[in-house]
Motif scaffolding. Structure first.
Motif, PDB file in Angstrom:
ATOM      1  N   UNK A 112     -17.048 115.027  17.037  1.00  0.00           N
ATOM      2  CA  UNK A 112     -17.733 114.204  16.280  1.00  0.00           C
ATOM      3  C   UNK A 112     -18.810 114.719  15.599  1.00  0.00           C
ATOM      4  N   UNK A 113     -19.588 115.435  15.966  1.00  0.00           N
ATOM      5  CA  UNK A 113     -20.578 116.263  15.460  1.00  0.00           C
ATOM      6  C   UNK A 113     -20.111 117.115  14.403  1.00  0.00           C
ATOM      7  N   UNK A 114     -19.175 117.776  14.636  1.00  0.00           N
ATOM      8  CA  UNK A 114     -18.628 118.960  13.659  1.00  0.00           C
ATOM      9  C   UNK A 114     -18.177 118.216  12.388  1.00  0.00           C
ATOM     10  N   UNK A 115     -17.164 117.238  12.593  1.00  0.00           N
ATOM     11  CA  UNK A 115     -16.599 116.290  11.535  1.00  0.00           C
ATOM     12  C   UNK A 115     -17.920 115.608  10.706  1.00  0.00           C
ATOM     13  N   UNK A 116     -18.870 115.192  11.219  1.00  0.00           N
ATOM     14  CA  UNK A 116     -19.869 114.645  10.685  1.00  0.00           C
ATOM     15  C   UNK A 116     -20.777 115.600   9.714  1.00  0.00           C
ATOM     16  N   UNK A 117     -21.157 116.855  10.311  1.00  0.00           N
ATOM     17  CA  UNK A 117     -21.675 117.735   9.712  1.00  0.00           C
ATOM     18  C   UNK A 117     -20.841 118.246   8.458  1.00  0.00           C
ATOM     19  N   UNK A 118     -19.842 118.653   8.651  1.00  0.00           N
ATOM     20  CA  UNK A 118     -18.738 118.748   7.433  1.00  0.00           C
ATOM     21  C   UNK A 118     -18.703 117.983   6.137  1.00  0.00           C
ATOM     22  N   UNK A 119     -19.013 116.447   6.392  1.00  0.00           N
ATOM     23  CA  UNK A 119     -18.726 115.384   5.732  1.00  0.00           C
ATOM     24  C   UNK A 119     -20.135 115.638   4.790  1.00  0.00           C
ATOM     25  N   UNK A 120     -21.278 115.593   5.689  1.00  0.00           N
ATOM     26  CA  UNK A 120     -22.632 115.466   5.076  1.00  0.00           C
ATOM     27  C   UNK A 120     -22.828 117.022   4.149  1.00  0.00           C
ATOM     28  N   UNK A 121     -22.291 118.091   4.430  1.00  0.00           N
ATOM     29  CA  UNK A 121     -22.022 119.335   3.825  1.00  0.00           C
ATOM     30  C   UNK A 121     -21.591 119.114   2.430  1.00  0.00           C
ATOM     31  N   UNK A 123     -20.919 116.326   0.881  1.00  0.00           N
ATOM     32  CA  UNK A 123     -21.425 115.210  -0.221  1.00  0.00           C
ATOM     33  C   UNK A 123     -23.057 115.794  -0.524  1.00  0.00           C
ATOM     34  N   UNK A 124     -23.663 116.753   0.058  1.00  0.00           N
ATOM     35  CA  UNK A 124     -24.809 117.181  -0.183  1.00  0.00           C
ATOM     36  C   UNK A 124     -25.665 116.585   0.519  1.00  0.00           C
ATOM     37  N   UNK A 125     -25.556 115.743   1.564  1.00  0.00           N
ATOM     38  CA  UNK A 125     -26.932 115.428   2.417  1.00  0.00           C
ATOM     39  C   UNK A 125     -27.501 116.351   3.203  1.00  0.00           C
ATOM     40  N   UNK A 126     -28.837 116.451   3.046  1.00  0.00           N
ATOM     41  CA  UNK A 126     -29.554 117.252   3.780  1.00  0.00           C
ATOM     42  C   UNK A 126     -29.798 116.766   5.301  1.00  0.00           C
ATOM     43  N   UNK A 127     -29.645 117.908   6.181  1.00  0.00           N
ATOM     44  CA  UNK A 127     -29.545 117.117   7.649  1.00  0.00           C
ATOM     45  C   UNK A 127     -31.145 116.800   8.097  1.00  0.00           C
ATOM     46  N   UNK A 128     -31.331 115.550   8.703  1.00  0.00           N
ATOM     47  CA  UNK A 128     -32.563 115.006   9.039  1.00  0.00           C
ATOM     48  C   UNK A 128     -32.100 114.116   9.986  1.00  0.00           C
ATOM     49  N   UNK A 129     -33.322 113.126  10.516  1.00  0.00           N
ATOM     50  CA  UNK A 129     -33.025 112.071  11.351  1.00  0.00           C
ATOM     51  C   UNK A 129     -32.239 110.959  10.998  1.00  0.00           C
ATOM     52  N   UNK A 131     -29.484 111.343   9.124  1.00  0.00           N
ATOM     53  CA  UNK A 131     -28.047 111.700   9.235  1.00  0.00           C
ATOM     54  C   UNK A 131     -27.495 111.548  10.863  1.00  0.00           C
ATOM     55  N   UNK A 132     -28.571 112.042  11.791  1.00  0.00           N
ATOM     56  CA  UNK A 132     -28.512 111.694  13.254  1.00  0.00           C
ATOM     57  C   UNK A 132     -28.255 110.407  13.291  1.00  0.00           C
ATOM     58  N   UNK A 133     -29.069 109.210  12.873  1.00  0.00           N
ATOM     59  CA  UNK A 133     -28.495 107.905  12.876  1.00  0.00           C
ATOM     60  C   UNK A 133     -27.221 107.547  12.471  1.00  0.00           C
ATOM     61  N   UNK A 208     -29.156 117.119  13.179  1.00  0.00           N
ATOM     62  CA  UNK A 208     -30.339 116.959  13.308  1.00  0.00           C
ATOM     63  C   UNK A 208     -30.927 117.972  12.429  1.00  0.00           C
ATOM     64  N   UNK A 209     -31.992 117.914  11.662  1.00  0.00           N
ATOM     65  CA  UNK A 209     -32.932 118.977  10.756  1.00  0.00           C
ATOM     66  C   UNK A 209     -33.755 119.797  11.707  1.00  0.00           C
TER      67      UNK A 209
END
Length: 259
Positions: A112-121, A123-129, A131-133, A208-209
């Motif tokens: 789940x973490x890797x898949x969500x990280x790939x998605x955020x990368x 779409x250009x989201x910066x990792x933060x709290x 994205x953890x939420x 997390x960032x």
């Protein structure tokens, strides 16, 4: 008589297996020495005083509360309506939809973490709290949907029909009839989601960032060994969890008694 004693012994063994480690953790949070040895060298509150002066730890605790509270609210906002849709509507692919909702919690947290990280990368989201939420809410949505849906299955359809006959619209029926009858499931799902989010590590590790949550702080600290400060943090978490559970049970009992 022998069978009864055997069952009591079995129950005692299970309870000891569950709670003796917690009791040891709490006990050694008051140990005067940093060494985890028996017998204890004395009692002290110094480790709790040091926790109160640890700015990084206090910040991590605040971040964990922010993440767990926000993720729980998000899962309830999405999960409760989703459970009602599953209970009241028939649509193509309903059985598939129910199984897909369970998938995030059935998958390992690393996936789940890797898949969500790939998605955020992508779409250009910066990792933060934040994205953890989102990651926690995605993983815990199944908790809310399954618990609320199971409660709705035991709720007679005649309640909603009677409400409609009396002239109530959909929102009025939900807030005045449905929600009061499923509030125990909603509260239980919320508490469980909060607890799981508060101590979640795999998804948090990937999403997390620069901000640390409490589990990540404890994990990084324990790489240098178990210390009395860690035991003190654990003892405070146990106390908070106990207060949370007792409060929720008392509220539910008072409401059911009043009704």
């Amino acid at each position: 008589m022998v069978d009864k004693c055997a069952w009591l012994g079995f129950v005692a063994a299970v309870l000891a297996f569950l709670y003796v480690p917690i009791a040891i953790l709490v006990m050694y949070s008051f140990n005067a020495s940093r060494a985890l040895s028996w017998p204890m060298s004395g009692l002290t509150l110094d480790w709790y005083r040091k926790l109160a002066q640890n700015e990084q730890l206090l910040e991590a605790i605040g971040n964990s509360f922010y993440v767990a509270t926000s993720a729980t609210a998000l899962t309830l906002i999405i999960g409760v309506p989703a459970a009602i849709v599953l209970d009241q509507l028939d649509f193509p692919g309903k059985s598939v939809f129910r199984k897909l909702i369970l998938l995030p919690i059935a998958l390992p947290g690393i996936i789940t973490g890797i898949s969500m990280l790939t998605l955020f990368r992508l779409v250009g989201f910066n990792l933060s709290l934040e994205t953890v939420i989102i990651g926690h809410a995605t993983a815990l949505l199944a908790v809310v949907v399954t618990q609320v849906y199971a409660r709705l299955q035991r709720l007679p359809n005649t309640y909603g029909e009677a409400s409609a006959d009396l002239g109530a619209n959909g929102l009025q029926t939900f807030f005045l009839v449905t929600l009061p009858n499923i509030k125990s499931a909603v509260i239980g799902a919320g508490l469980l989601s909060f607890t799981l989010s508060f101590d979640e590590i795999p998804v948090t590790f990937f999403l997390t960032g620069r901000d640390n949550t409490l589990p990540m702080y404890i994990w990084s600290t324990m790489r240098r060994g178990i210390t009395p400060e860690i035991n003190a943090v654990g003892a405070l978490i146990v106390l908070f969890s106990a207060i949370l559970v007792i409060t929720s049970v008392s509220l539910l009992r008072d409401k059911s008694t009043a009704r």
